[in-house]
Design an enzyme around this catalytic site. Structure first.
Site, PDB file in Angstrom:
ATOM      1  N   PHE A  95       0.833  -1.199   0.000  1.00 11.60           N
ATOM      2  CA  PHE A  95       0.000   0.000   0.000  1.00 11.60           C
ATOM      3  C   PHE A  95       0.871   1.254   0.000  1.00 11.60           C
ATOM      4  CE2 PHE A  95      -4.554   1.020   1.077  1.00 11.60           C
ATOM      5  CZ  PHE A  95      -4.459   2.385   0.931  1.00 11.60           C
ATOM      6  N   PHE A  96       1.936   1.255   0.784  1.00 12.46           N
ATOM      7  CA  PHE A  96       2.839   2.405   0.814  1.00 12.46           C
ATOM      8  C   PHE A  96       3.521   2.586  -0.546  1.00 12.46           C
ATOM      9  CE2 PHE A  96       2.784   1.895   5.526  1.00 12.46           C
ATOM     10  CZ  PHE A  96       2.500   3.212   5.866  1.00 12.46           C
ATOM     11  N   PHE A 198      -7.437   7.043   3.154  1.00  8.56           N
ATOM     12  CA  PHE A 198      -6.701   6.422   4.261  1.00  8.56           C
ATOM     13  C   PHE A 198      -7.150   4.978   4.478  1.00  8.56           C
ATOM     14  CE2 PHE A 198      -5.145   5.755   8.595  1.00  8.56           C
ATOM     15  CZ  PHE A 198      -3.901   6.374   8.539  1.00  8.56           C
ATOM     16  N   ARG A 338       9.935   7.874   6.504  1.00 10.57           N
ATOM     17  CA  ARG A 338       8.960   8.419   5.561  1.00 10.57           C
ATOM     18  C   ARG A 338       8.607   9.864   5.882  1.00 10.57           C
ATOM     19  NH1 ARG A 338       5.796   5.805   1.861  1.00 10.57           N
ATOM     20  NH2 ARG A 338       3.883   6.884   1.247  1.00 10.57           N
TER      21      ARG A 338
END
Length: 361
Positions: A95-96, A198, A338
């Site tokens: 997902f990231f 999200f 990140r």
């Protein structure tokens, strides 16, 4: 303050949280837990990223561990079986990577690439087995992680997960269009869209395989359960906005609660930060109240039957993991590379992404 009783790195370092982002109630009232499988989880997810070619080998070697994607999941679904947590962690890492591809497609105006990826992900979600060997590593990796997630609970859960993620893909498309057009959504519009980008209901769905039990609709739709789940996710999304605001301003972003507040309510940057912080703190307070209601609801489910005990235990496990999300999200934002934009050569370009990894031809 040190986040874990044992460090997740070879050296023990204290985590310094900037005062504007510090939440003493999290540090004191939401003890951080870590799944005992974590060391293997980190190792196997790193290998999975390489095997699926989701990040170049040099990027995996240099950045994967410091990004701490596995820490985030190991601190959330702490009651999951090892194989369930591994599947969730790999999916989360994917997902990231997908989020980064989406960002780079926007930055480089790759509208056609994004459109093709969007349609391929929809297809892979409905038929993951048919996309395991897709030439785009992002599609193949997605198919692999989804197929594994589909193996833990009945098909009704799989169908719900797919339905929820189809809406996430479409929300990412709306964000793509907003950003390429320079459109800042209004506050209410943004908050509604943020619940989808999200993936609030995806992470909530994954509480169930972690608890080893699909919850019936009457439980998932119970107002106290649904409210506790929503508050845990709203906290995470808004705290993410708070922490990523400098990075997103540097990158000329339009999708951040702070940016919407500045644009439509005329707030200064400092006032916008204060506004988001108050929302985050309200989420915590309201979750604590909702949590008490869910636990009473769980007690009522234990009606003396085997099924009642099973459901009561599952609900308690799910709400316990909702609580874990607060501390896991909080510390992740202060440990993951990140969000360490001050250490990047270019504050608008993460050093762990490349045009090749982002889908350039």
């Amino acid at each position: 303050m040190q986040a874990f009783p044992r460090s997740t790195t070879e050296t023990t370092t204290a985590v310094v949280v900037p005062p504007s982002l510090a939440l003493p109630v999290i540090e004191s009232g939401f003890p951080r837990r870590l799944h005992p499988y974590w060391p293997r989880l980190q190792e196997k997810t790193r290998l999975w990223l390489l095997e699926k070619r989701l990040m170049p080998e040099d990027k995996v070697r240099e950045f994967a561990d410091d990004l701490r994607y596995t820490d985030l999941m190991a601190g959330y679904y702490t009651d999951a079986r090892d194989e369930v947590l591994q599947a969730i962690a790999d999916y989360s890492a994917w997902f990231f990577v997908w989020d980064d591809r989406h960002d780079r497609d926007i930055v480089h105006a790759r509208t056609g690439d994004w459109r093709r990826l969007r349609h391929r992900l929809h297809a892979a979600l409905d038929a993951p087995r048919h996309h395991l060997h897709h030439p785009d590593p992002l599609v193949a990796g997605f198919a692999d992680s989804v197929l594994r997630l589909y193996g833990f609970l009945p098909s009704t859960w799989n169908q719900r997960f797919a339905r929820h993620f189809h809406t996430v893909i479409e929300a990412y498309d709306r964000e793509f269009r907003n950003r390429t057009q320079g459109y800042v959504p209004g506050v209410d519009e943004y908050l509604a869209l943020r619940r989808l980008t999200f993936a609030h209901w995806i992470w909530t769905d994954l509480l169930e395989p972690s608890a080893g039990c699909e919850l019936p609709d009457v439980i998932r739709r119970n107002p106290s359960y649904r409210r506790a789940a929503l508050l845990s996710q709203e906290f995470a999304a808004w705290y993410n906005d708070l922490c990523s605001l400098p990075k997103e301003i540097a990158g000329d972003e339009v999708h951040n609660l702070g940016i919407s507040l500045i644009t439509y309510e005329g707030l200064t940057l400092e006032a916008a930060v204060d506004n988001i912080r108050r929302r985050v703190e309200t989420c915590i307070d309201e979750f604590i109240a909702a949590e008490r209601e869910v636990l009473r609801f769980a007690d009522a489910l234990a009606d003396g039957t085997v099924r009642g005990k099973e459901l009561s235990t599952a609900v308690r496990t799910c709400v316990g993991n909702m609580r874990n999300w607060f501390s896991s999200v909080y510390w992740f934002h202060h440990e993951s590379g990140r969000y360490m934009v001050d250490s990047w050569a270019d504050r608008s370009t993460p050093p762990y992404v490349t045009n090749e990894a982002a889908g350039a031809k």
